[in-house]
Scaffold this motif. Structure first.
Motif, short mmCIF file in Angstrom:
data_model
loop_
_atom_site.label_atom_id
_atom_site.label_comp_id
_atom_site.label_asym_id
_atom_site.label_seq_id
_atom_site.Cartn_x
_atom_site.Cartn_y
_atom_site.Cartn_z
N ALA A 1 -6.83 13.51 -0.02
CA ALA A 1 -7.64 14.69 -0.34
C ALA A 1 -6.73 15.89 -0.57
O ALA A 1 -5.79 16.14 0.20
CB ALA A 1 -8.62 14.97 0.79
N GLY A 2 -6.99 16.61 -1.65
CA GLY A 2 -6.17 17.76 -2.01
C GLY A 2 -5.11 17.46 -3.04
O GLY A 2 -4.46 18.38 -3.54
N TYR A 3 -4.95 16.19 -3.39
CA TYR A 3 -3.87 15.78 -4.29
C TYR A 3 -4.41 15.04 -5.50
O TYR A 3 -5.48 14.40 -5.45
CB TYR A 3 -2.88 14.88 -3.56
N GLY A 4 -3.65 15.09 -6.59
CA GLY A 4 -4.03 14.35 -7.79
C GLY A 4 -5.42 14.72 -8.24
O GLY A 4 -5.79 15.89 -8.31
N ASN B 1 -4.34 24.02 -3.82
CA ASN B 1 -4.79 23.28 -2.65
C ASN B 1 -3.73 22.28 -2.20
O ASN B 1 -3.43 22.16 -1.01
CB ASN B 1 -6.11 22.57 -2.96
N ALA B 2 -3.13 21.59 -3.17
CA ALA B 2 -2.09 20.61 -2.86
C ALA B 2 -0.86 21.29 -2.26
O ALA B 2 -0.36 20.89 -1.20
CB ALA B 2 -1.71 19.84 -4.12
N PHE B 3 -0.37 22.32 -2.95
CA PHE B 3 0.89 22.92 -2.52
C PHE B 3 0.77 23.67 -1.20
O PHE B 3 1.54 23.44 -0.26
CB PHE B 3 1.45 23.86 -3.59
N TRP B 4 -0.19 24.59 -1.12
CA TRP B 4 -0.25 25.42 0.08
C TRP B 4 -0.74 24.63 1.29
O TRP B 4 -0.37 24.96 2.43
CB TRP B 4 -1.11 26.65 -0.18
N GLY B 5 -1.53 23.59 1.06
CA GLY B 5 -1.92 22.74 2.19
C GLY B 5 -0.72 22.12 2.85
O GLY B 5 -0.64 22.03 4.09
N HIS C 1 2.68 23.16 2.32
CA HIS C 1 3.64 24.21 2.69
C HIS C 1 3.22 24.92 3.98
O HIS C 1 4.03 25.11 4.90
CB HIS C 1 3.77 25.20 1.54
N ASP C 2 1.97 25.35 4.05
CA ASP C 2 1.54 26.18 5.17
C ASP C 2 1.46 25.39 6.47
O ASP C 2 1.65 25.98 7.55
CB ASP C 2 0.20 26.83 4.85
N ALA C 3 1.18 24.09 6.39
CA ALA C 3 1.18 23.29 7.61
C ALA C 3 2.59 23.18 8.18
O ALA C 3 2.82 23.40 9.38
CB ALA C 3 0.60 21.91 7.33
N TRP C 4 3.55 22.85 7.32
CA TRP C 4 4.93 22.65 7.78
C TRP C 4 5.59 23.95 8.23
O TRP C 4 6.48 23.92 9.10
CB TRP C 4 5.75 21.99 6.68
N VAL D 1 0.86 -1.18 0.00
CA VAL D 1 0.00 0.00 0.00
C VAL D 1 0.90 1.23 0.00
O VAL D 1 1.66 1.46 0.94
CB VAL D 1 -0.92 0.02 1.24
N LEU D 2 0.83 2.03 -1.07
CA LEU D 2 1.73 3.17 -1.25
C LEU D 2 1.09 4.46 -0.74
O LEU D 2 -0.02 4.81 -1.14
CB LEU D 2 2.10 3.34 -2.72
N LEU D 3 1.81 5.15 0.13
CA LEU D 3 1.37 6.44 0.67
C LEU D 3 2.35 7.51 0.20
O LEU D 3 3.54 7.47 0.52
CB LEU D 3 1.33 6.39 2.20
N HIS D 4 1.84 8.48 -0.54
CA HIS D 4 2.71 9.43 -1.23
C HIS D 4 3.22 10.55 -0.34
O HIS D 4 2.76 10.76 0.79
CB HIS D 4 2.01 10.01 -2.46
N GLU D 5 4.18 11.27 -0.86
CA GLU D 5 4.83 12.39 -0.16
C GLU D 5 3.89 13.59 -0.07
O GLU D 5 2.76 13.58 -0.57
CB GLU D 5 6.10 12.78 -0.91
N GLY D 6 4.41 14.68 0.52
CA GLY D 6 3.61 15.87 0.75
C GLY D 6 3.14 16.59 -0.48
O GLY D 6 2.18 17.36 -0.42
#
Length: 273
Positions: free
Chosen positions: A68-71, A174-178, A180-183, A35-40
């Motif tokens: 959610a938020g990706y792909g 949505n993908a990027f700032w979700g 970036h802004d969390a980290w 089961v593959l879990l992708h990066e940020g």
């Protein structure tokens, strides 16, 4: 239960969101599953040819999904809380495994995805999960890693990074700032989930590049210090944040060897490490 399919239009529902997923190789009732879990900033498509390579190398089935938020998955609600990895690694992942009808699996995560796999293994009692493959995992923040994320934010705003990522994400902002802004949230400075390692009772393979801008070997050393179950590492020289793409032959071989020994472990005692 959703069908086992490589149809790019396939969707499952987890935590109230429609998420894209794709499957390769044998179905869960015929072989173990990776089961593959992708990066940020990852997605199903950004695994590139890794799933096909792993089917060939291991004989396992492989499934990847976009959070959610990706792909092509539905957007995430922003801003993400600093606990988002714990939520994804327990609530969402549990629903994904159930929806796919997973029977026996190895969780394989990269970066944020590795952290989520680690959290699941240390927080949820699930006998289906027999091993962990963690590529460039994060258990605590490091100043150098945060600075790399800040720098990436600059590239997104001033260079062509947004254009590149837009090929892989339906809502690229949505993908990027979700992520970036969390980290880069100041409250994230004290984030630490290393205590999940104390609760693992399954073998773990950790793979890390020795020139990873987002995390140092201190992350791997944290595992070695705390783990009670079999543990092995592959530290790849002159390698950055994505060993599975930068050193594919070596990474595939390490994962295949690990998975083969897990299968033997189901039948007879074998040595790890």
């Amino acid at each position: 239960m959703v069908p086992w399919t490589d149809d790019a239009a396939a969707r499952l529902t987890a935590d109230g969101k429609r998420l894209e997923y794709r499957c390769w190789g044998p179905e869960p009732e015929k072989a173990p599953t990776l089961v593959l879990l992708h990066e940020g900033l990852g997605s199903v498509a950004l695994w590139r040819d890794v799933p096909e390579r792993l089917v060939k190398a291991t004989g396992f089935g492989v499934v990847a999904y976009s959070r959610a938020g990706y792909g092509a998955s539905e957007p995430a609600v922003l801003p993400r809380p600093i606990t988002y990895q714990t939520h994804e690694g327990t609530v969402v992942l549990a629903e994904v495994l159930d929806a796919l009808g997973i029977e026996t699996c190895v969780l394989m995560g990269h970066s944020d995805g590795a952290t989520m796999a680690a959290i699941y293994a240390g927080s949820v009692s699930d006998m289906r999960v027999r091993g962990l493959v963690l590529i460039a995992p994060h258990f605590f923040t490091e100043e150098s890693g945060i600075q790399s994320i800040v720098n990436t934010g600059g590239l997104y705003e001033t260079q062509n990074l947004r254009e590149k990522l837009a090929k892989y994400h339906a809502d690229v902002d949505n993908a990027f700032w979700g992520w970036h802004d969390a980290w880069t949230n100041t409250d994230f400075a004290d984030w630490n989930v290393a205590d999940v390692i104390d609760h693992w009772r399954i073998p773990c393979l950790a793979i890390q590049g020795d020139d990873d801008p987002y995390g140092t070997l201190a992350q791997i050393e944290e595992i070695a210090t705390r783990i009670y179950s079999p543990f092995e590492t592959r530290i790849l020289p002159n390698c950055g944040h994505a060993p599975h793409l930068e050193w594919p032959v070596e990474t595939d071989a390490a994962i295949a060897d690990f998975c083969a020994r897990l299968e033997r472990l189901e039948r007879e005692p074998v040595a790890f490490g």
